[in-house]
Design a protein around this motif. Sequence first.
Motif, PDB file in Angstrom:
ATOM      1  N   ALA A  48       0.824  -1.217   0.000  1.00  0.00           N
ATOM      2  CA  ALA A  48       0.000   0.000   0.000  1.00  0.00           C
ATOM      3  C   ALA A  48       0.853   1.261   0.000  1.00  0.00           C
ATOM      4  N   LEU A  49       2.104   1.169   0.484  1.00  0.00           N
ATOM      5  CA  LEU A  49       2.979   2.341   0.542  1.00  0.00           C
ATOM      6  C   LEU A  49       3.277   2.907  -0.846  1.00  0.00           C
ATOM      7  N   ALA A  50       3.108   2.115  -1.891  1.00  0.00           N
ATOM      8  CA  ALA A  50       3.385   2.602  -3.249  1.00  0.00           C
ATOM      9  C   ALA A  50       2.475   3.760  -3.646  1.00  0.00           C
ATOM     10  N   GLY A  51       1.322   3.894  -3.014  1.00  0.00           N
ATOM     11  CA  GLY A  51       0.390   4.969  -3.376  1.00  0.00           C
ATOM     12  C   GLY A  51       0.371   6.125  -2.412  1.00  0.00           C
ATOM     13  N   HIS A  52       1.450   6.293  -1.636  1.00  0.00           N
ATOM     14  CA  HIS A  52       1.402   7.326  -0.588  1.00  0.00           C
ATOM     15  C   HIS A  52       1.355   8.741  -1.157  1.00  0.00           C
ATOM     16  N   ARG A  53       1.823   8.991  -2.384  1.00  0.00           N
ATOM     17  CA  ARG A  53       1.784  10.343  -2.954  1.00  0.00           C
ATOM     18  C   ARG A  53       0.395  10.733  -3.419  1.00  0.00           C
ATOM     19  N   TRP A  54      -0.429   9.768  -3.781  1.00  0.00           N
ATOM     20  CA  TRP A  54      -1.749  10.066  -4.358  1.00  0.00           C
ATOM     21  C   TRP A  54      -2.890   9.879  -3.358  1.00  0.00           C
TER      22      TRP A  54
END
Length: 379
Positions: A48-54
């Motif tokens: 889930a950390l892969a989407g922290h910017r969005w």
Amino acid sequence: MQGDIDRRIRLLDAALAVAIGAAVLAAACAASRPDALDLLLVAVGALALAGHRWAPRAVLAVTTVAMLGYVVHAHPGSWAAFPVLAAVHTAARGGRRAWGVAAGTLFLAGYFTVLIVAAPGAQDTVERTLLLLGWFLCAGVTGLIDKNWQAYLRQTEQRALDAERNREETALRRAGEERLRIARELHDSLTHSISIVKLQAGVAVHLARKRGSEVEPALLAIQEASGEAMRELRATLEVLRTDVVEPGTGLDRIDELAERARTAGIELSVTVTGVERALPSDVDRAAYRIVQEALTNVARHADRARTTIGLVYGERVLTVRVDDQGPGAPGDAVTAGTGLTGMGERVRALGGTLSAAPRPGGGFSVRAELPLRTWGTTV
């Protein structure tokens, strides 16, 4: 370009999320034999950390709940907090400190509760919880430092842009001051002299007509040319003072220019090929000035020889040609004076080409090719 940058950032975030998940899974496998639910919870919490910017809030919530579920189910070591630490760091870096504090507090409370229930040794549980508390504080602090550093870089970049803009404004102001100085110099040095020439020519014409004598064509040409020179000088001074391109100095006045040349004694013909149409103002003005200067050279250096003007309207190029039958011979040396130099500068400024040389059959030829697509203008 921006799309490529966004794509690289997404790939980097995904690689970091995979690396964190792999590290946690390796630690879990080393400590015990995780079952399918443990693997699923770790994978969800880490990836889930892969989407922290969005979706930073959603990522923080998903990672915290997933890893807390893993702690409750498997009773792992402190390394299970690694994905939550990363989520808290990104939350603090994005300015969401309250969310980071809430997530960290929830995870620590759950971790402490699970440890105290599973292993009643209070001292070890407190030490491990305090150790994690220190790591969470570090994650929050490093996130704030990163946020402030990014803000500093943006501020520095903005100051650099402001400084560049100020330099450009200063350069434009100095250019404007220089134009005004040139305008004053031209006015003081030329206007008076041209006015005297026009006045004297007018007086001579008036006296000749008063005596009933025939007025010499050359005298009429001087009177008309001096008047035209005054009008053009005023237009040029106005451009220098206002930085606005003057309209009307273009090929729409070619007949007027040709008539003045005939009055001065030049046998002249004008041919136009192609479809006449409106031209970009800079091309139109340059073509007019090239013809004007070429006719001036014919009057000065070619003994008013027979001359032809050819205008060819192409699809992409306007060709201007002025050929005279003067005394020039093939191989004669050509000395570029102010006129030819000025023509060359005008043509090169538009991305065109200019040739000025003796003709094979005698005389002199000026040929200019001016692109009709200049500075983003299409005709």
